[in-house]
Scaffold this motif. Structure first.
Motif, PDB file in Angstrom:
ATOM      1  N   ASP A  14      43.373  35.112  47.322  1.00  0.00           N
ATOM      2  CA  ASP A  14      41.779  34.860  47.348  1.00  0.00           C
ATOM      3  C   ASP A  14      41.416  36.227  46.573  1.00  0.00           C
ATOM      4  OD1 ASP A  14      42.310  33.375  48.667  1.00  0.00           O
ATOM      5  OD2 ASP A  14      41.760  33.896  50.543  1.00  0.00           O
ATOM      6  N   GLU A  15      41.890  37.218  46.259  1.00  0.00           N
ATOM      7  CA  GLU A  15      41.537  38.423  45.337  1.00  0.00           C
ATOM      8  C   GLU A  15      41.358  38.084  44.177  1.00  0.00           C
ATOM      9  OE1 GLU A  15      41.336  43.273  45.686  1.00  0.00           O
ATOM     10  OE2 GLU A  15      42.341  42.422  46.287  1.00  0.00           O
ATOM     11  N   ALA A  16      42.727  37.670  43.495  1.00  0.00           N
ATOM     12  CA  ALA A  16      42.508  37.398  42.371  1.00  0.00           C
ATOM     13  C   ALA A  16      41.928  36.319  41.833  1.00  0.00           C
ATOM     14  CB  ALA A  16      44.747  36.813  41.999  1.00  0.00           C
ATOM     15  N   ARG A  17      41.925  35.080  42.717  1.00  0.00           N
ATOM     16  CA  ARG A  17      40.733  33.608  41.935  1.00  0.00           C
ATOM     17  C   ARG A  17      39.914  34.830  42.136  1.00  0.00           C
ATOM     18  NH1 ARG A  17      42.891  28.899  42.467  1.00  0.00           N
ATOM     19  NH2 ARG A  17      44.717  28.827  43.420  1.00  0.00           N
ATOM     20  N   LYS A  18      38.681  35.719  42.722  1.00  0.00           N
ATOM     21  CA  LYS A  18      38.146  35.694  43.132  1.00  0.00           C
ATOM     22  C   LYS A  18      37.414  37.084  41.492  1.00  0.00           C
ATOM     23  CE  LYS A  18      34.733  39.310  45.314  1.00  0.00           C
ATOM     24  NZ  LYS A  18      34.778  40.090  46.380  1.00  0.00           N
ATOM     25  N   ILE A  19      38.144  37.750  41.598  1.00  0.00           N
ATOM     26  CA  ILE A  19      38.472  38.787  39.808  1.00  0.00           C
ATOM     27  C   ILE A  19      38.293  37.479  38.844  1.00  0.00           C
ATOM     28  CG2 ILE A  19      39.557  39.821  38.353  1.00  0.00           C
ATOM     29  CD1 ILE A  19      40.762  41.550  41.286  1.00  0.00           C
ATOM     30  N   ALA A  20      39.384  36.859  39.042  1.00  0.00           N
ATOM     31  CA  ALA A  20      39.604  35.253  37.699  1.00  0.00           C
ATOM     32  C   ALA A  20      38.175  34.763  37.261  1.00  0.00           C
ATOM     33  CB  ALA A  20      40.706  35.244  38.427  1.00  0.00           C
ATOM     34  N   ALA A  21      37.851  34.322  38.922  1.00  0.00           N
ATOM     35  CA  ALA A  21      35.691  33.660  38.654  1.00  0.00           C
ATOM     36  C   ALA A  21      35.271  34.084  37.905  1.00  0.00           C
ATOM     37  CB  ALA A  21      36.332  32.967  40.070  1.00  0.00           C
ATOM     38  N   LYS A  22      34.943  35.267  38.031  1.00  0.00           N
ATOM     39  CA  LYS A  22      34.206  36.096  37.474  1.00  0.00           C
ATOM     40  C   LYS A  22      34.274  36.622  36.119  1.00  0.00           C
ATOM     41  CE  LYS A  22      31.107  37.761  39.843  1.00  0.00           C
ATOM     42  NZ  LYS A  22      29.365  36.975  40.345  1.00  0.00           N
ATOM     43  N   LEU A  23      35.735  37.107  35.885  1.00  0.00           N
ATOM     44  CA  LEU A  23      35.571  36.871  34.485  1.00  0.00           C
ATOM     45  C   LEU A  23      35.487  36.087  33.548  1.00  0.00           C
ATOM     46  CD1 LEU A  23      38.814  39.595  34.870  1.00  0.00           C
ATOM     47  CD2 LEU A  23      36.678  40.362  34.878  1.00  0.00           C
ATOM     48  N   VAL A  64      37.964  44.585  26.748  1.00  0.00           N
ATOM     49  CA  VAL A  64      38.592  44.704  27.281  1.00  0.00           C
ATOM     50  C   VAL A  64      38.115  46.468  27.579  1.00  0.00           C
ATOM     51  CG1 VAL A  64      40.711  46.592  27.667  1.00  0.00           C
ATOM     52  CG2 VAL A  64      41.084  44.371  25.711  1.00  0.00           C
ATOM     53  N   GLN A  65      37.403  46.905  27.419  1.00  0.00           N
ATOM     54  CA  GLN A  65      36.940  47.697  28.574  1.00  0.00           C
ATOM     55  C   GLN A  65      36.032  47.422  29.362  1.00  0.00           C
ATOM     56  OE1 GLN A  65      37.557  51.492  28.752  1.00  0.00           O
ATOM     57  NE2 GLN A  65      36.279  51.543  30.331  1.00  0.00           N
ATOM     58  N   GLU A  66      35.177  46.880  29.309  1.00  0.00           N
ATOM     59  CA  GLU A  66      33.977  45.892  30.219  1.00  0.00           C
ATOM     60  C   GLU A  66      34.870  45.178  31.598  1.00  0.00           C
ATOM     61  OE1 GLU A  66      30.068  42.781  30.153  1.00  0.00           O
ATOM     62  OE2 GLU A  66      31.324  43.729  27.942  1.00  0.00           O
ATOM     63  N   ILE A  67      35.846  44.221  31.142  1.00  0.00           N
ATOM     64  CA  ILE A  67      36.657  43.749  31.659  1.00  0.00           C
ATOM     65  C   ILE A  67      37.572  44.685  32.837  1.00  0.00           C
ATOM     66  CG2 ILE A  67      38.934  42.704  32.281  1.00  0.00           C
ATOM     67  CD1 ILE A  67      38.721  41.002  29.825  1.00  0.00           C
ATOM     68  N   THR A  68      37.969  46.081  31.473  1.00  0.00           N
ATOM     69  CA  THR A  68      38.218  47.152  33.506  1.00  0.00           C
ATOM     70  C   THR A  68      37.221  47.452  34.572  1.00  0.00           C
ATOM     71  OG1 THR A  68      39.779  47.477  31.252  1.00  0.00           O
ATOM     72  CG2 THR A  68      39.128  49.852  33.174  1.00  0.00           C
ATOM     73  N   GLU A  69      36.243  47.391  33.845  1.00  0.00           N
ATOM     74  CA  GLU A  69      35.267  48.299  34.770  1.00  0.00           C
ATOM     75  C   GLU A  69      34.752  47.357  35.501  1.00  0.00           C
ATOM     76  OE1 GLU A  69      31.949  48.836  31.926  1.00  0.00           O
ATOM     77  OE2 GLU A  69      33.263  50.780  30.616  1.00  0.00           O
ATOM     78  N   ASN A  70      34.094  46.051  35.694  1.00  0.00           N
ATOM     79  CA  ASN A  70      34.406  44.334  36.503  1.00  0.00           C
ATOM     80  C   ASN A  70      35.276  44.659  37.421  1.00  0.00           C
ATOM     81  OD1 ASN A  70      31.658  43.077  35.726  1.00  0.00           O
ATOM     82  ND2 ASN A  70      32.130  43.504  34.173  1.00  0.00           N
ATOM     83  N   THR A  71      36.567  44.589  36.980  1.00  0.00           N
ATOM     84  CA  THR A  71      38.343  44.478  37.118  1.00  0.00           C
ATOM     85  C   THR A  71      37.958  45.693  38.654  1.00  0.00           C
ATOM     86  OG1 THR A  71      39.198  43.243  36.125  1.00  0.00           O
ATOM     87  CG2 THR A  71      40.501  44.377  37.948  1.00  0.00           C
TER      88      THR A  71
END
Length: 102
Positions: A14-23, A64-71
């Motif tokens: 669930d956490e993986a899907r939440k992060i993936a969907a948001k990105l 990459v940096q924005e993905i890192t911050e959001n993740t």
């Protein structure tokens, strides 16, 4: 243009899907693959073993940096593994990545 894969692991699907969907929704990633994995690691002096979910996040290097911050904001781990490496590949596929994250 340069391309990257960002890699992280989570404790639940669930956490993986939440992060993936948001990105993907934020157009930071073109695609995120989620894989169930068994992890063995050292944490606070102990050897731990857990089932985790690995995310392979396909993007352009400038994101990459924005993905890192959001993740990091969405992640439940105290110290999440968020690493990246630059990639090369088939030109039409790389173009699709670039078009998807702009």
């Amino acid at each position: 243009m340069m391309y990257s894969i960002v890699y992280t692991t989570t404790s639940s699907k669930d956490e993986a899907r939440k992060i993936a969907a948001k990105l993907v929704e934020k157009k930071l990633a073109a695609c995120v693959n989620i894989h169930a994995i068994d992890s063995l690691y050292s944490w606070e002096g102990n050897i731990e073993e857990d089932e985790e979910f690995a995310l392979s996040i396909k993007t352009i290097t400038s994101k990459v940096q924005e993905i890192t911050e959001n993740t990091r904001k969405m992640h439940s781990y105290e110290l999440p593994a968020i690493i990246s490496w630059e990639i090369s590949g088939e030109s039409d596929y790389l173009k699709w990545i670039a078009d998807s994250v702009k």
